[in-house]
Design an enzyme around this catalytic site. Structure first.
Site, PDB file in Angstrom:
ATOM      1  N   ASP A  31      -6.010   0.084   4.532  1.00 28.55           N
ATOM      2  CA  ASP A  31      -6.071   1.527   4.295  1.00 28.55           C
ATOM      3  C   ASP A  31      -7.487   2.028   4.076  1.00 28.55           C
ATOM      4  OD1 ASP A  31      -3.411   1.739   4.500  1.00 28.55           O
ATOM      5  OD2 ASP A  31      -3.076   2.578   2.496  1.00 28.55           O
ATOM      6  N   ALA A  32      -8.246   1.258   3.304  1.00 28.56           N
ATOM      7  CA  ALA A  32      -9.591   1.724   2.960  1.00 28.56           C
ATOM      8  C   ALA A  32     -10.438   1.876   4.222  1.00 28.56           C
ATOM      9  CB  ALA A  32     -10.250   0.736   1.998  1.00 28.56           C
ATOM     10  N   TYR A  34      -9.230   2.422   7.208  1.00 28.19           N
ATOM     11  CA  TYR A  34      -8.648   3.557   7.942  1.00 28.19           C
ATOM     12  C   TYR A  34      -9.198   4.867   7.363  1.00 28.19           C
ATOM     13  CZ  TYR A  34      -5.161   6.831   9.681  1.00 28.19           C
ATOM     14  OH  TYR A  34      -4.550   7.901  10.273  1.00 28.19           O
ATOM     15  N   SER A  80       0.166  16.323   4.019  1.00 28.62           N
ATOM     16  CA  SER A  80      -0.344  15.096   3.438  1.00 28.62           C
ATOM     17  C   SER A  80      -1.160  15.475   2.196  1.00 28.62           C
ATOM     18  CB  SER A  80      -1.206  14.422   4.493  1.00 28.62           C
ATOM     19  OG  SER A  80      -1.595  13.179   4.046  1.00 28.62           O
ATOM     20  N   GLU A 113       0.644  12.071 -11.767  1.00 20.54           N
ATOM     21  CA  GLU A 113       1.799  11.227 -11.464  1.00 20.54           C
ATOM     22  C   GLU A 113       1.446  10.069 -10.536  1.00 20.54           C
ATOM     23  OE1 GLU A 113       4.303  14.528 -10.227  1.00 20.54           O
ATOM     24  OE2 GLU A 113       3.843  14.159  -8.137  1.00 20.54           O
ATOM     25  N   LYS A 115       1.209   7.655  -7.382  1.00 20.97           N
ATOM     26  CA  LYS A 115       1.319   7.807  -5.928  1.00 20.97           C
ATOM     27  C   LYS A 115       1.992   6.541  -5.413  1.00 20.97           C
ATOM     28  CE  LYS A 115      -1.239   9.159  -1.846  1.00 20.97           C
ATOM     29  NZ  LYS A 115      -0.699   8.216  -0.881  1.00 20.97           N
ATOM     30  N   GLU A 172       9.752  10.163  -2.260  1.00 18.54           N
ATOM     31  CA  GLU A 172       9.319   8.933  -1.617  1.00 18.54           C
ATOM     32  C   GLU A 172      10.455   7.914  -1.598  1.00 18.54           C
ATOM     33  OE1 GLU A 172       6.322   9.501  -0.651  1.00 18.54           O
ATOM     34  OE2 GLU A 172       5.377   7.577  -0.190  1.00 18.54           O
ATOM     35  N   CYS A 407     -16.941 -24.048  20.239  1.00 21.45           N
ATOM     36  CA  CYS A 407     -15.603 -23.462  20.112  1.00 21.45           C
ATOM     37  C   CYS A 407     -14.603 -24.524  19.660  1.00 21.45           C
ATOM     38  CB  CYS A 407     -15.181 -22.879  21.460  1.00 21.45           C
ATOM     39  SG  CYS A 407     -13.460 -22.353  21.500  1.00 21.45           S
ATOM     40  N   CYS A 425     -16.969 -17.214  22.080  1.00 20.05           N
ATOM     41  CA  CYS A 425     -16.807 -18.315  23.007  1.00 20.05           C
ATOM     42  C   CYS A 425     -16.831 -17.650  24.385  1.00 20.05           C
ATOM     43  CB  CYS A 425     -15.458 -18.998  22.786  1.00 20.05           C
ATOM     44  SG  CYS A 425     -15.025 -20.082  24.161  1.00 20.05           S
TER      45      CYS A 425
HETATM   46  S1  IVH Z   1       3.079  15.271  -2.979  1.00 19.27           S
HETATM   47  C1  IVH Z   1       2.235  18.723  -0.237  1.00 19.27           C
HETATM   48  N1  IVH Z   1       3.440  13.382  -4.763  1.00 19.27           N
HETATM   49  O1  IVH Z   1       1.649  10.341  -0.425  1.00 19.27           O
HETATM   50  C2  IVH Z   1       2.321  17.547  -1.156  1.00 19.27           C
HETATM   51  N2  IVH Z   1       3.142  12.726  -2.509  1.00 19.27           N
HETATM   52  O2  IVH Z   1      -0.792  10.717   1.074  1.00 19.27           O
HETATM   53  C3  IVH Z   1       2.953  16.407  -0.525  1.00 19.27           C
HETATM   54  N3  IVH Z   1       3.249  10.311  -2.158  1.00 19.27           N
HETATM   55  O3  IVH Z   1       3.070  12.179   2.191  1.00 19.27           O
HETATM   56  C4  IVH Z   1       3.067  15.174  -1.239  1.00 19.27           C
HETATM   57  N4  IVH Z   1       3.637   9.745  -4.231  1.00 19.27           N
HETATM   58  O4  IVH Z   1       4.456  10.285   1.117  1.00 19.27           O
HETATM   59  C5  IVH Z   1       3.225  13.664  -3.469  1.00 19.27           C
HETATM   60  N5  IVH Z   1       3.790  11.833  -6.434  1.00 19.27           N
HETATM   61  C6  IVH Z   1       3.598  12.106  -5.154  1.00 19.27           C
HETATM   62  C7  IVH Z   1       3.523  11.097  -4.183  1.00 19.27           C
HETATM   63  C8  IVH Z   1       3.276  11.447  -2.867  1.00 19.27           C
HETATM   64  C9  IVH Z   1       3.476   9.300  -3.005  1.00 19.27           C
HETATM   65  C10 IVH Z   1       3.000  10.139  -0.712  1.00 19.27           C
HETATM   66  C11 IVH Z   1       3.767  11.082   0.180  1.00 19.27           C
HETATM   67  C12 IVH Z   1       2.707  11.858   0.891  1.00 19.27           C
HETATM   68  C13 IVH Z   1       1.555  10.913   0.843  1.00 19.27           C
HETATM   69  C14 IVH Z   1       0.238  11.614   1.048  1.00 19.27           C
END
Ligand code: IVH
Length: 676
Positions: A31-32, A34, A80, A113, A115, A172, A407, A425
């Protein structure tokens, strides 16, 4: 590389990783890394407005769906979140929020909260009854997974004291840590492959065509957003809506806290970093949201994310273990990649026993040696890597590791090109390269030949049944039936799968050939412009360079590829094997008269709006960039043309065509007096 090439390269890379992540549930980079690619792309697009493109992957949320499930158009785009990577960036975000709201940062209410690293899901209820569940997809259109979501045990089928009308709950879908470990134990017991991480396992579980298969997976759902479709409720705070979700019977994050003021918010987000391992689920960050719904209105959205929320990404999880050995593997391009053989260790949910060391310089810089205690992480919970050694007092270390001179597969010398950090190689007949090339040719993003994985390819090579991708098409059932592990049925089905691969479009074959720098996006572009393989193979360098989104690096590589004797021979064999090698036109029904040609339009053309003119060019296989460059095929000059475009065309000697000739240009692809 110019900025333009870099942008093209970044878009291609990102699209490739998106496809791997979203469609195949098989992330190809951490991810990092990306995030770093997308960050760089956005920065370049911000710096050079001419390189912007509304279809750029940078403006998209998520990835296209793979059409297995019925599409669902979301009532409100599923956006997102923007990311920050440290406390400084978090402070800057809060400062922007406070400034927009003209508020004292210490009076702002934030909800902090977890993620959760799972999949976003939208669940709609009508009159309190679950009516539809859809994945995020590209944010605008997702997939209908209602039946699968109904099997998730903690998703209420009916809302407790639910409202009349429609509400949508977003949240989620994830696998709790214990459930994931248990699921992997069962996979092992069944002799099946372990899942790489909880997120991939959850994604794969949701995508089951058969809901009873999903039902066997211990998925959970956690709600974090109420979309009030009837706009009947009168909440003023987000935290109230979350309480409402809990009252209706949803799981919500018990660790969420409302904090007043930026400093308290930051302290709470630090708490998550410290306690991430104590949670029931894997988290890859902390989400911070403005609680006041009226303030959210004022803050609004960017094209991809709300301004009222931010994700603070946490650094990847790290573990220590013993480095047993350093070995080198050979990829399909001949690249020799050193990797660490490790004493198995559980990192971010799964067992790691190998980790990449990238290249020679990395091994030197990290100075890791066999026998060392090393730090391992799975950045983004995907590709394990060795961070470095841990000093152990009084322990004698092995000698510095040196890159092998030859090789490990074919014994030929390894070569490090002076300007690159990679070692190769260069033996074109190296069996390891050959193996990887054929595996790549058969892989999902290329010819997608089911049942032809690494083991099978190795077996076919070992039995000398094949020595090149073109040989696959000569295989007969009786050749395979005698091999170990093959029965009549599996031999027939493999030959059948190879046979159906013959009808794959040209773009997929181009991906499969593994031409340097040609990823799926460039392959589609090339295939779209040339339609037929022989047209592409015979294209002069200038014509390749003139294509939008291709650029000199890719052009040179493609040009070179089709001029090498071995490749020409391979192509000839693919043709005689009966491969389709054509790109179906996108049903415009029009002839691709402008295939590969960039036509700039300036001023107005009678009978065409700006968009119409551009669409007409695109429909004939051309492109219609907004500016004149030396790659421009011609400039169509209409009423009241832009002076700078005309001047530029004159300066570069690009032909200018009158508006009256536009129709003829579309029909024939040439302008009057042009050399045809
Ligand atoms: S809020 C418009 N809250 O993270 C706000 N997303 O990187 C939309 N995710 O698509 C998302 N925990 O799949 C929100 N507490 C949380 C989350 C959360 C995980 C995911 C979600 C979102 C992605 C964005």
């Amino acid at each position: 590389m110019t900025s333009q090439e870099r942008v093209a390269w970044l878009r291609d890379e990102i699209a490739r990783h998106n496809e791997a992540y979203f469609i195949h549930d098989a992330p190809s980079i951490p991810d990092a890394d990306y995030d770093a690619l997308t960050k760089e792309l956005r920065a370049l697009e911000a710096e050079f407005p001419a390189l912007r493109d509304e279809n750029s992957v940078s403006t998209k949320v998520g990835a296209p769906t793979n059409n297995l499930f019925t599409p669902v158009v979301h009532h409100e785009t599923m956006l997102s979140l923007d990311n920050v990577f440290d406390v400084d960036e978090l402070r800057q975000w809060s400062a922007r929020v406070a400034k927009t709201l003209k508020a004292d940062p210490e009076t702002l209410r934030f909800v902090v909260e977890p993620k959760i690293d799972g999949l976003a899901m939208s669940i709609t209820y009508v009159d309190g009854l679950l009516s539809q569940a859809a994945t995020r997809g590209d944010g605008r259109v997702g997939e209908d997974v209602t039946e699968n979501v109904k099997t998730i045990r903690n998703v209420p089928r009916t809302l407790k004291n639910g409202p009349r009308g429609r509400v949508e709950v977003r949240g989620e879908v994830f696998l709790a840590r214990d459930d994931f470990l248990e699921m992997n134990r069962q996979q092992v017991a069944l002799g099946a492959k372990e899942f790489a991480n909880p997120r991939n396992a959850a994604a794969g579980s949701l995508r089951q065509k058969d809901p009873t298969a999903t039902a066997k997976r211990p998925l959970s759902f956690l709600g974090y957003q109420l979309v009030d479709l009837g706009a009947t409720s009168s909440f003023t705070l987000y935290s109230e809506t979350i309480r409402q979700l809990a009252d209706w019977g949803f799981l919500t994050a018990s660790e969420s806290r409302v904090e007043v003021g930026v400093e308290a918010m930051i302290r709470q987000s630090d708490w998550f970093e410290e306690h991430r391992h104590d949670l029931r689920y894997d988290i890859d960050g902390v989400v911070i949201k403005v609680d006041d719904l009226a303030q959210r209105e004022l803050l609004g959205f960017t094209s991809r994310a709300p301004r009222w929320a931010i994700a603070r990404k946490l650094p990847p999880e790290e573990r220590t273990t013993r480095l047993l050995a350093i070995e080198v593997s050979i990829g399909r391009t001949g690249r020799a990649t050193p990797y660490a053989v490790l004493e198995p260790v559980v990192v971010a949910g799964s067992t790691v026993s190998m980790a990449t060391l990238h290249n020679q310089d990395q091994v030197v810089a990290k100075d890791v040696r066999p026998g060392d205690l090393v730090i391992v992480r799975k950045a983004g919970d995907v590709i394990p890597e060795v961070v470095g050694s841990v000093a152990e007092a009084g322990k004698r270390r092995a000698r510095k590791w040196t890159f092998p001179a030859s090789c490990p597969e074919c014994g030929q010398p390894l070569v490090r090109r002076s300007e690159e950090s990679d070692t190769y190689c260069v033996n074109p007949t190296c069996p390891a390269q050959l193996l990887e090339q054929i595996v790549h040719f058969a892989s999902r993003g290329a010819l997608d030949i089911e049942g032809l994985g690494e083991q099978r390819v190795a077996q076919l090579l070992g039995a000398r049944l094949i020595s090149d991708v073109a040989d696959l098409f000569t295989l007969r059932v009786e050749d395979l039936a005698g091999l170990e592990g093959f029965g009549q049925l599996s031999a027939t089905s493999l030959v059948g799968a190879i046979d159906s691969a013959k009808s794959m479009p040209l773009s997929r074959v181009l991906v499969g050939l593994g031409i340097r720098h040609v990823g799926p996006v460039a392959a589609r572009e090339l295939a779209k412009c040339f339609h037929q393989l022989d047209a592409l193979a015979g294209a002069p360098l200038e014509e390749l360079e003139a294509l939008d989104g291709v650029g000199p690096v890719i052009a040179q590589s493609v040009y070179q590829y089709f001029r090498e004797e071995d490749n020409r021979e391979r192509i000839a064999r693919l043709i005689s094997a009966g491969l389709y090698l054509t790109e179906p036109t996108e049903t415009t029904g029009l002839e691709a008269t402008l295939s590969g040609k960039a036509v700039v339009v300036t001023g107005s053309i009678e009978g065409y709006s700006r968009d119409d003119a551009e669409a007409a060019i695109l429909a004939r296989g051309g492109t219609s960039p907004g500016s004149v460059s030396k790659k421009t095929y011609c400039v169509v000059v209409g009423e009241a043309p832009g002076a700078s475009k005309v001047a530029k065309a004159e300066e570069l000697g690009i032909p200018m065509v009158g508006a009256v000739e536009f129709e003829a240009l579309l029909a024939t692809g040439v302008w009057k007096d042009s050399p045809s």
